[in-house]
Enzyme design. Structure first.
Site, PDB file in Angstrom:
ATOM      1  N   TYR A 143       0.859  -1.181   0.000  1.00 11.11           N
ATOM      2  CA  TYR A 143       0.000   0.000   0.000  1.00 11.11           C
ATOM      3  C   TYR A 143       0.897   1.232   0.000  1.00 11.11           C
ATOM      4  O   TYR A 143       1.700   1.418   0.912  1.00 11.11           O
ATOM      5  CB  TYR A 143      -0.940   0.049   1.207  1.00 11.11           C
ATOM      6  CG  TYR A 143      -1.744   1.322   1.220  1.00 11.11           C
ATOM      7  CD1 TYR A 143      -2.852   1.464   0.382  1.00 11.11           C
ATOM      8  CD2 TYR A 143      -1.365   2.400   2.009  1.00 11.11           C
ATOM      9  CE1 TYR A 143      -3.568   2.654   0.350  1.00 11.11           C
ATOM     10  CE2 TYR A 143      -2.079   3.598   1.975  1.00 11.11           C
ATOM     11  CZ  TYR A 143      -3.176   3.709   1.141  1.00 11.11           C
ATOM     12  OH  TYR A 143      -3.886   4.889   1.097  1.00 11.11           O
ATOM     13  N   ASP A 235       9.569   3.121   1.017  1.00 10.53           N
ATOM     14  CA  ASP A 235       8.413   3.868   1.497  1.00 10.53           C
ATOM     15  C   ASP A 235       8.340   3.677   3.017  1.00 10.53           C
ATOM     16  O   ASP A 235       7.796   2.707   3.507  1.00 10.53           O
ATOM     17  CB  ASP A 235       7.139   3.354   0.808  1.00 10.53           C
ATOM     18  CG  ASP A 235       5.889   4.076   1.303  1.00 10.53           C
ATOM     19  OD1 ASP A 235       5.999   4.866   2.263  1.00 10.53           O
ATOM     20  OD2 ASP A 235       4.801   3.833   0.730  1.00 10.53           O
ATOM     21  N   LYS A 264       3.343  10.733   7.616  1.00  9.88           N
ATOM     22  CA  LYS A 264       2.740  10.277   8.884  1.00  9.88           C
ATOM     23  C   LYS A 264       3.386  10.855  10.152  1.00  9.88           C
ATOM     24  O   LYS A 264       3.000  11.923  10.584  1.00  9.88           O
ATOM     25  CB  LYS A 264       2.677   8.746   8.910  1.00  9.88           C
ATOM     26  CG  LYS A 264       1.725   8.212   7.845  1.00  9.88           C
ATOM     27  CD  LYS A 264       1.077   6.906   8.157  1.00  9.88           C
ATOM     28  CE  LYS A 264      -0.136   6.692   7.297  1.00  9.88           C
ATOM     29  NZ  LYS A 264       0.019   5.715   6.224  1.00  9.88           N
TER      30      LYS A 264
END
Ligand SMILES: *Cc1c(COP(=O)(O)O)cnc(C)c1O
Length: 422
Positions: A143, A235, A264
Protein backbone atom coordinates in the site's frame (compact mmCIF):
# COMPACT_ATOMS: atom_id res chain seq x y z
CA UNK A 1 -28.77 19.48 16.11
CA UNK A 2 -25.85 17.49 17.48
CA UNK A 3 -22.45 17.71 15.89
CA UNK A 4 -22.84 14.14 14.58
CA UNK A 5 -26.12 15.11 12.89
CA UNK A 6 -24.64 18.28 11.39
CA UNK A 7 -21.70 16.18 10.20
CA UNK A 8 -24.02 13.73 8.47
CA UNK A 9 -25.62 16.56 6.51
CA UNK A 10 -22.43 17.99 5.02
CA UNK A 11 -19.46 15.62 5.34
CA UNK A 12 -18.22 12.71 3.24
CA UNK A 13 -15.77 10.68 5.35
CA UNK A 14 -12.73 8.75 4.09
CA UNK A 15 -12.91 4.98 3.64
CA UNK A 16 -16.53 5.06 4.74
CA UNK A 17 -19.73 3.71 3.19
CA UNK A 18 -21.83 6.68 4.21
CA UNK A 19 -25.14 4.82 3.91
CA UNK A 20 -24.69 2.49 6.85
CA UNK A 21 -21.96 4.33 8.75
CA UNK A 22 -22.46 4.65 12.49
CA UNK A 23 -22.68 8.29 13.60
CA UNK A 24 -19.18 9.76 13.65
CA UNK A 25 -18.00 10.40 17.19
CA UNK A 26 -17.29 14.07 17.83
CA UNK A 27 -13.92 14.45 19.54
CA UNK A 28 -13.41 17.72 21.34
CA UNK A 29 -10.00 17.33 22.92
CA UNK A 30 -6.83 15.25 22.79
CA UNK A 31 -4.09 14.84 25.36
CA UNK A 32 -1.26 12.32 25.20
CA UNK A 33 -2.71 8.94 24.19
CA UNK A 34 -6.25 10.06 25.03
CA UNK A 35 -9.08 11.51 22.98
CA UNK A 36 -12.21 12.86 24.66
CA UNK A 37 -15.66 12.99 23.10
CA UNK A 38 -18.55 15.40 23.76
CA UNK A 39 -19.90 13.34 26.62
CA UNK A 40 -16.52 13.29 28.32
CA UNK A 41 -15.86 9.66 27.39
CA UNK A 42 -12.14 8.95 27.15
CA UNK A 43 -10.59 6.80 24.42
CA UNK A 44 -7.09 5.38 24.22
CA UNK A 45 -5.84 6.11 20.70
CA UNK A 46 -4.27 2.69 20.11
CA UNK A 47 -3.78 3.37 16.38
CA UNK A 48 -2.14 6.81 16.74
CA UNK A 49 -5.00 8.29 14.66
CA UNK A 50 -4.12 6.41 11.47
CA UNK A 51 -0.48 5.88 12.46
CA UNK A 52 0.57 9.52 12.66
CA UNK A 53 0.45 10.67 16.29
CA UNK A 54 3.81 9.32 17.45
CA UNK A 55 4.25 11.62 20.47
CA UNK A 56 0.62 11.78 21.59
CA UNK A 57 -2.07 14.40 21.07
CA UNK A 58 -1.73 18.14 21.66
CA UNK A 59 1.95 17.93 22.48
CA UNK A 60 2.91 21.23 24.17
CA UNK A 61 6.41 21.45 22.63
CA UNK A 62 5.10 21.03 19.09
CA UNK A 63 2.21 23.40 19.82
CA UNK A 64 4.57 26.13 21.07
CA UNK A 65 6.85 25.86 18.03
CA UNK A 66 3.91 25.87 15.64
CA UNK A 67 2.35 28.91 17.35
CA UNK A 68 5.64 30.82 17.18
CA UNK A 69 6.08 29.97 13.50
CA UNK A 70 2.50 30.99 12.66
CA UNK A 71 3.12 34.52 13.90
CA UNK A 72 6.57 34.77 12.25
CA UNK A 73 6.10 33.36 8.76
CA UNK A 74 3.03 31.23 8.00
CA UNK A 75 3.84 30.52 4.36
CA UNK A 76 5.94 31.56 1.41
CA UNK A 77 6.17 30.31 -2.16
CA UNK A 78 8.98 27.73 -2.24
CA UNK A 79 10.18 28.32 -5.79
CA UNK A 80 12.58 31.25 -5.82
CA UNK A 81 12.40 31.54 -2.02
CA UNK A 82 13.47 29.54 0.98
CA UNK A 83 13.27 29.76 4.77
CA UNK A 84 15.00 28.60 7.93
CA UNK A 85 12.56 25.82 9.01
CA UNK A 86 12.77 24.05 5.62
CA UNK A 87 16.57 24.23 5.45
CA UNK A 88 17.03 23.24 9.06
CA UNK A 89 14.65 20.29 8.76
CA UNK A 90 16.57 18.99 5.73
CA UNK A 91 19.90 19.55 7.51
CA UNK A 92 18.73 17.59 10.55
CA UNK A 93 16.84 14.84 8.75
CA UNK A 94 19.28 13.81 6.01
CA UNK A 95 22.04 12.58 8.37
CA UNK A 96 19.48 10.50 10.30
CA UNK A 97 18.53 8.48 7.23
CA UNK A 98 20.43 5.29 6.42
CA UNK A 99 23.04 5.67 3.67
CA UNK A 100 23.99 8.96 2.15
CA UNK A 101 20.82 10.88 1.34
CA UNK A 102 21.59 14.22 -0.34
CA UNK A 103 18.44 16.18 -0.98
CA UNK A 104 14.97 16.71 0.47
CA UNK A 105 11.94 17.34 -1.76
CA UNK A 106 8.87 18.58 0.13
CA UNK A 107 5.23 17.75 -0.52
CA UNK A 108 2.01 17.33 1.44
CA UNK A 109 1.35 13.72 2.44
CA UNK A 110 2.45 10.12 2.03
CA UNK A 111 0.81 9.65 -1.35
CA UNK A 112 2.48 12.73 -2.82
CA UNK A 113 5.83 11.67 -1.32
CA UNK A 114 5.39 8.42 -3.28
CA UNK A 115 4.29 10.24 -6.46
CA UNK A 116 7.43 12.36 -6.32
CA UNK A 117 9.61 9.27 -5.77
CA UNK A 118 8.08 7.49 -8.77
CA UNK A 119 8.45 10.58 -10.96
CA UNK A 120 12.08 10.99 -9.87
CA UNK A 121 12.80 7.40 -10.91
CA UNK A 122 10.93 7.45 -14.22
CA UNK A 123 12.47 10.77 -15.23
CA UNK A 124 15.89 9.57 -14.08
CA UNK A 125 15.75 7.12 -16.98
CA UNK A 126 14.38 9.72 -19.41
CA UNK A 127 17.21 12.06 -18.43
CA UNK A 128 19.99 9.48 -18.61
CA UNK A 129 19.17 7.11 -21.49
CA UNK A 130 17.77 7.06 -25.00
CA UNK A 131 15.46 4.13 -24.22
CA UNK A 132 13.94 5.00 -20.86
CA UNK A 133 12.81 2.19 -18.57
CA UNK A 134 9.19 2.34 -17.47
CA UNK A 135 8.46 -0.85 -15.54
CA UNK A 136 8.09 -0.71 -11.77
CA UNK A 137 8.35 -3.62 -9.35
CA UNK A 138 6.24 -3.64 -6.18
CA UNK A 139 4.88 -6.12 -3.66
CA UNK A 140 1.47 -7.72 -4.28
CA UNK A 141 0.14 -6.62 -0.89
CA UNK A 142 1.77 -3.19 -0.95
CA UNK A 143 0.00 0.00 0.00
CA UNK A 144 1.61 3.25 -1.13
CA UNK A 145 -1.31 5.69 -1.10
CA UNK A 146 -4.49 6.75 -2.87
CA UNK A 147 -3.45 9.06 -5.70
CA UNK A 148 -3.19 7.44 -9.14
CA UNK A 149 0.53 6.76 -9.23
CA UNK A 150 0.57 5.57 -5.63
CA UNK A 151 -2.51 3.43 -6.31
CA UNK A 152 -0.84 1.94 -9.37
CA UNK A 153 2.13 0.69 -7.36
CA UNK A 154 -0.18 -0.59 -4.60
CA UNK A 155 -1.52 -4.13 -4.68
CA UNK A 156 -4.78 -4.54 -6.54
CA UNK A 157 -7.65 -4.71 -4.04
CA UNK A 158 -11.19 -3.55 -3.38
CA UNK A 159 -9.67 -0.09 -2.88
CA UNK A 160 -8.36 0.03 -6.43
CA UNK A 161 -10.92 -2.11 -8.32
CA UNK A 162 -13.07 0.74 -9.70
CA UNK A 163 -9.97 2.28 -11.29
CA UNK A 164 -8.23 -0.93 -12.35
CA UNK A 165 -8.25 -0.21 -16.09
CA UNK A 166 -6.63 3.19 -15.60
CA UNK A 167 -3.78 2.14 -13.33
CA UNK A 168 -0.42 1.72 -14.98
CA UNK A 169 1.07 -1.69 -15.33
CA UNK A 170 3.24 -2.85 -12.47
CA UNK A 171 5.24 -6.04 -12.00
CA UNK A 172 3.97 -7.39 -8.68
CA UNK A 173 6.05 -9.84 -6.69
CA UNK A 174 5.38 -11.93 -3.58
CA UNK A 175 6.87 -11.04 -0.23
CA UNK A 176 10.29 -12.66 -0.03
CA UNK A 177 11.02 -15.66 2.18
CA UNK A 178 13.49 -18.51 2.36
CA UNK A 179 11.56 -20.57 -0.19
CA UNK A 180 10.95 -18.02 -2.95
CA UNK A 181 13.91 -15.63 -2.71
CA UNK A 182 15.89 -17.25 -5.55
CA UNK A 183 12.82 -17.22 -7.77
CA UNK A 184 12.20 -13.53 -7.04
CA UNK A 185 15.81 -12.68 -7.82
CA UNK A 186 15.57 -14.61 -11.11
CA UNK A 187 12.46 -12.63 -12.00
CA UNK A 188 14.26 -9.34 -11.37
CA UNK A 189 17.26 -10.57 -13.38
CA UNK A 190 14.95 -11.56 -16.22
CA UNK A 191 13.14 -8.19 -16.33
CA UNK A 192 16.21 -6.15 -15.51
CA UNK A 193 16.62 -4.06 -18.66
CA UNK A 194 13.06 -2.77 -18.51
CA UNK A 195 12.78 -1.98 -14.83
CA UNK A 196 13.04 1.64 -13.70
CA UNK A 197 12.60 1.05 -9.99
CA UNK A 198 11.51 -1.17 -7.13
CA UNK A 199 9.28 0.38 -4.46
CA UNK A 200 8.69 -1.32 -1.11
CA UNK A 201 7.59 -0.85 2.47
CA UNK A 202 10.66 -1.99 4.41
CA UNK A 203 9.90 -5.10 6.52
CA UNK A 204 6.32 -4.10 7.46
CA UNK A 205 3.47 -3.67 4.96
CA UNK A 206 0.92 -1.47 6.71
CA UNK A 207 -2.49 -1.28 5.09
CA UNK A 208 -1.91 -4.58 3.31
CA UNK A 209 -2.46 -6.24 6.70
CA UNK A 210 0.59 -5.41 8.82
CA UNK A 211 2.48 -8.15 6.97
CA UNK A 212 6.12 -8.67 7.85
CA UNK A 213 9.16 -10.10 6.13
CA UNK A 214 12.85 -10.33 6.93
CA UNK A 215 15.48 -7.68 6.26
CA UNK A 216 17.95 -10.24 4.85
CA UNK A 217 15.59 -10.98 1.93
CA UNK A 218 14.95 -7.32 1.21
CA UNK A 219 18.73 -6.88 1.18
CA UNK A 220 18.98 -9.59 -1.46
CA UNK A 221 16.25 -7.99 -3.60
CA UNK A 222 17.85 -4.55 -3.36
CA UNK A 223 21.26 -6.02 -4.17
CA UNK A 224 19.82 -7.72 -7.25
CA UNK A 225 18.21 -4.45 -8.34
CA UNK A 226 21.43 -2.50 -7.83
CA UNK A 227 23.32 -5.00 -9.97
CA UNK A 228 21.09 -3.92 -12.88
CA UNK A 229 20.97 -0.23 -12.04
CA UNK A 230 17.34 -0.54 -10.95
CA UNK A 231 16.54 2.32 -8.55
CA UNK A 232 15.09 1.49 -5.14
CA UNK A 233 12.46 3.42 -3.17
CA UNK A 234 11.93 2.79 0.54
CA UNK A 235 8.41 3.87 1.50
CA UNK A 236 8.93 4.60 5.20
CA UNK A 237 5.73 6.63 5.44
CA UNK A 238 4.39 4.30 8.15
CA UNK A 239 7.62 2.72 9.47
CA UNK A 240 9.63 5.94 9.85
CA UNK A 241 10.41 7.92 13.00
CA UNK A 242 10.83 5.11 15.52
CA UNK A 243 7.83 2.97 14.73
CA UNK A 244 9.77 -0.27 14.24
CA UNK A 245 12.05 0.38 17.21
CA UNK A 246 14.74 2.08 15.10
CA UNK A 247 14.53 5.62 13.76
CA UNK A 248 14.02 4.11 10.32
CA UNK A 249 13.17 0.54 9.39
CA UNK A 250 15.92 0.50 6.72
CA UNK A 251 18.57 0.76 9.45
CA UNK A 252 18.17 -3.02 9.65
CA UNK A 253 19.47 -3.37 6.08
CA UNK A 254 23.02 -3.71 4.80
CA UNK A 255 22.04 -2.26 1.43
CA UNK A 256 20.99 1.37 0.96
CA UNK A 257 17.91 2.46 -1.00
CA UNK A 258 18.24 5.45 -3.36
CA UNK A 259 15.06 7.19 -2.23
CA UNK A 260 13.05 7.50 0.99
CA UNK A 261 9.38 8.52 1.33
CA UNK A 262 8.34 10.00 4.67
CA UNK A 263 5.13 11.41 6.10
CA UNK A 264 2.74 10.28 8.88
CA UNK A 265 4.97 10.66 11.99
CA UNK A 266 7.05 13.40 10.34
CA UNK A 267 5.19 16.30 11.99
CA UNK A 268 4.47 14.22 15.07
CA UNK A 269 1.06 13.70 13.49
CA UNK A 270 0.04 17.32 13.95
CA UNK A 271 -0.07 18.43 10.33
CA UNK A 272 0.10 16.98 6.83
CA UNK A 273 3.52 16.94 5.21
CA UNK A 274 5.42 14.63 2.89
CA UNK A 275 9.11 14.32 2.16
CA UNK A 276 10.94 12.49 -0.60
CA UNK A 277 14.70 12.29 -0.13
CA UNK A 278 17.20 11.06 -2.69
CA UNK A 279 20.90 10.32 -3.00
CA UNK A 280 23.40 12.05 -5.25
CA UNK A 281 22.95 9.54 -8.07
CA UNK A 282 19.29 10.53 -8.52
CA UNK A 283 19.86 14.25 -8.04
CA UNK A 284 22.74 14.33 -10.52
CA UNK A 285 20.50 12.94 -13.27
CA UNK A 286 18.47 16.17 -13.06
CA UNK A 287 21.45 18.53 -12.73
CA UNK A 288 21.76 19.96 -16.22
CA UNK A 289 21.84 22.96 -18.53
CA UNK A 290 18.98 21.28 -20.34
CA UNK A 291 15.69 22.70 -18.99
CA UNK A 292 13.89 19.51 -20.02
CA UNK A 293 15.80 17.65 -17.33
CA UNK A 294 14.08 19.66 -14.57
CA UNK A 295 11.76 17.90 -12.12
CA UNK A 296 8.59 19.83 -12.91
CA UNK A 297 6.69 18.99 -9.78
CA UNK A 298 5.46 21.09 -6.88
CA UNK A 299 2.49 21.84 -4.66
CA UNK A 300 1.05 25.14 -3.48
CA UNK A 301 2.05 24.37 0.08
CA UNK A 302 5.45 22.85 -0.64
CA UNK A 303 7.66 23.16 2.49
CA UNK A 304 5.08 25.11 4.43
CA UNK A 305 7.05 26.78 7.26
CA UNK A 306 4.49 25.84 9.92
CA UNK A 307 4.54 22.14 9.06
CA UNK A 308 8.35 22.32 8.88
CA UNK A 309 8.36 23.86 12.38
CA UNK A 310 6.08 21.07 13.60
CA UNK A 311 8.46 18.50 12.08
CA UNK A 312 11.49 20.12 13.74
CA UNK A 313 9.69 20.09 17.09
CA UNK A 314 8.71 16.45 16.56
CA UNK A 315 12.37 15.62 15.78
CA UNK A 316 13.42 17.32 19.05
CA UNK A 317 11.14 14.94 20.92
CA UNK A 318 12.10 11.88 18.86
CA UNK A 319 15.81 12.46 19.54
CA UNK A 320 15.25 13.02 23.25
CA UNK A 321 16.64 9.99 25.16
CA UNK A 322 13.33 9.77 27.06
CA UNK A 323 11.56 8.90 23.81
CA UNK A 324 14.00 6.12 23.00
CA UNK A 325 13.40 4.73 26.50
CA UNK A 326 9.65 4.85 25.90
CA UNK A 327 10.02 3.10 22.56
CA UNK A 328 12.13 0.35 24.14
CA UNK A 329 9.63 0.01 27.00
CA UNK A 330 6.70 -0.41 24.58
CA UNK A 331 8.69 -2.92 22.50
CA UNK A 332 9.49 -5.01 25.61
CA UNK A 333 5.88 -4.88 26.88
CA UNK A 334 4.61 -6.07 23.49
CA UNK A 335 7.15 -8.90 23.45
CA UNK A 336 5.96 -10.17 26.82
CA UNK A 337 2.31 -9.99 25.83
CA UNK A 338 2.98 -11.62 22.46
CA UNK A 339 4.52 -14.62 24.26
CA UNK A 340 1.45 -14.82 26.46
CA UNK A 341 -1.06 -15.07 23.61
CA UNK A 342 1.02 -16.87 20.98
CA UNK A 343 -0.63 -20.16 20.05
CA UNK A 344 -4.08 -19.07 21.22
CA UNK A 345 -6.56 -21.21 19.24
CA UNK A 346 -8.46 -18.11 18.06
CA UNK A 347 -5.31 -16.47 16.69
CA UNK A 348 -3.86 -17.45 13.35
CA UNK A 349 -0.74 -15.39 13.95
CA UNK A 350 0.88 -12.99 16.40
CA UNK A 351 3.71 -10.86 15.05
CA UNK A 352 5.63 -7.80 16.11
CA UNK A 353 7.87 -5.19 14.57
CA UNK A 354 9.13 -2.81 17.24
CA UNK A 355 6.20 -0.84 18.65
CA UNK A 356 3.72 -2.54 16.30
CA UNK A 357 1.98 -5.62 17.70
CA UNK A 358 -0.27 -7.56 15.33
CA UNK A 359 -2.84 -10.27 16.03
CA UNK A 360 -4.53 -12.09 13.21
CA UNK A 361 -7.89 -13.57 14.13
CA UNK A 362 -8.83 -17.05 12.96
CA UNK A 363 -11.78 -16.61 10.60
CA UNK A 364 -12.46 -19.99 9.08
CA UNK A 365 -13.34 -19.26 5.48
CA UNK A 366 -14.28 -15.58 5.42
CA UNK A 367 -11.03 -13.59 5.45
CA UNK A 368 -12.24 -10.58 3.54
CA UNK A 369 -11.60 -7.00 4.60
CA UNK A 370 -15.35 -6.52 4.72
CA UNK A 371 -16.04 -9.46 7.02
CA UNK A 372 -18.48 -8.99 9.92
CA UNK A 373 -15.70 -9.87 12.33
CA UNK A 374 -13.97 -6.59 11.57
CA UNK A 375 -16.92 -4.49 12.75
CA UNK A 376 -17.47 -6.74 15.74
CA UNK A 377 -13.88 -6.23 16.86
CA UNK A 378 -13.98 -2.49 16.17
CA UNK A 379 -17.11 -2.04 18.30
CA UNK A 380 -15.86 -4.34 21.05
CA UNK A 381 -12.78 -2.21 21.68
CA UNK A 382 -14.57 1.10 21.15
CA UNK A 383 -17.09 0.13 23.86
CA UNK A 384 -14.12 -0.31 26.18
CA UNK A 385 -12.70 3.08 25.29
CA UNK A 386 -9.99 1.78 22.96
CA UNK A 387 -9.65 2.95 19.37
CA UNK A 388 -8.58 0.02 17.21
CA UNK A 389 -9.18 -0.12 13.48
CA UNK A 390 -8.88 -3.75 12.42
CA UNK A 391 -7.75 -4.48 8.88
CA UNK A 392 -10.33 -7.18 8.26
CA UNK A 393 -9.51 -9.91 10.77
CA UNK A 394 -6.22 -8.29 11.75
CA UNK A 395 -6.00 -6.15 14.87
CA UNK A 396 -2.90 -4.25 15.84
CA UNK A 397 -1.61 -1.90 18.49
CA UNK A 398 0.28 1.04 17.02
CA UNK A 399 0.12 3.56 19.84
CA UNK A 400 1.91 6.84 20.58
CA UNK A 401 5.26 6.07 22.24
CA UNK A 402 4.17 7.85 25.44
CA UNK A 403 1.51 5.24 26.18
CA UNK A 404 1.81 4.15 29.83
CA UNK A 405 2.32 0.59 31.01
CA UNK A 406 -1.11 0.79 32.69
CA UNK A 407 -2.81 1.71 29.41
CA UNK A 408 -0.95 -1.03 27.56
CA UNK A 409 -2.05 -3.55 30.21
CA UNK A 410 -5.62 -2.30 29.87
CA UNK A 411 -5.51 -2.89 26.09
CA UNK A 412 -3.89 -6.33 26.55
CA UNK A 413 -6.63 -7.29 29.02
CA UNK A 414 -9.32 -6.18 26.57
CA UNK A 415 -7.70 -8.35 23.89
CA UNK A 416 -7.70 -11.36 26.23
CA UNK A 417 -11.38 -10.74 26.93
CA UNK A 418 -12.14 -10.33 23.23
CA UNK A 419 -10.49 -13.68 22.60
CA UNK A 420 -12.94 -15.18 25.09
CA UNK A 421 -16.03 -13.28 23.96
CA UNK A 422 -15.82 -13.11 20.18
C1 LIG B 1 -0.40 5.83 4.69
C2 LIG B 1 0.64 5.40 3.75
C3 LIG B 1 0.83 6.08 2.54
C4 LIG B 1 -0.05 7.22 2.10
O1 LIG B 1 0.06 8.31 2.94
P1 LIG B 1 -1.11 9.41 2.96
O2 LIG B 1 -0.57 10.50 3.81
O3 LIG B 1 -2.30 8.72 3.59
O4 LIG B 1 -1.37 9.81 1.58
C5 LIG B 1 1.86 5.66 1.73
N1 LIG B 1 2.66 4.64 2.07
C6 LIG B 1 2.50 3.98 3.23
C7 LIG B 1 3.43 2.87 3.56
C8 LIG B 1 1.48 4.32 4.10
O5 LIG B 1 1.29 3.62 5.23
Amino acid sequence: MSLAERDKKVIWHPYTQMKDAAPHIPIIRGEGVYLFDETGKRYIDAVSSWWVTIHGHSNPHIAAKVAAQLTTLEHVIFAGFTHEPAVQLAERLLPLLPGKQEKVFYSDNGSTAVEVAIKMCLQYWVNTTKQPRTKIIAFKEAYHGDTFGAMSVSGRSIFTDPFASLLFDVEFIDLPNEQNIEQLKSKINYLSNEVACFIFEPMVLGAGGMLMYEAQYLDQLIETCQKHGILTIADEVMTGFGRTGKYFSCEALNTRPDIFCLSKGLTGGTMPMGITTCNKKIFDAFWSDDKLKTLYHGHSFTANPVTCAASLASLDILLNPETLKNIQRVVAKHETFALRIKGHPKLKDVRQAGTILVMEWETGTDTSYLSGLRNQLYDYFLDRGIIMRPLGNIIYILAPYVISNEDLDYIYQAIIEALNDI
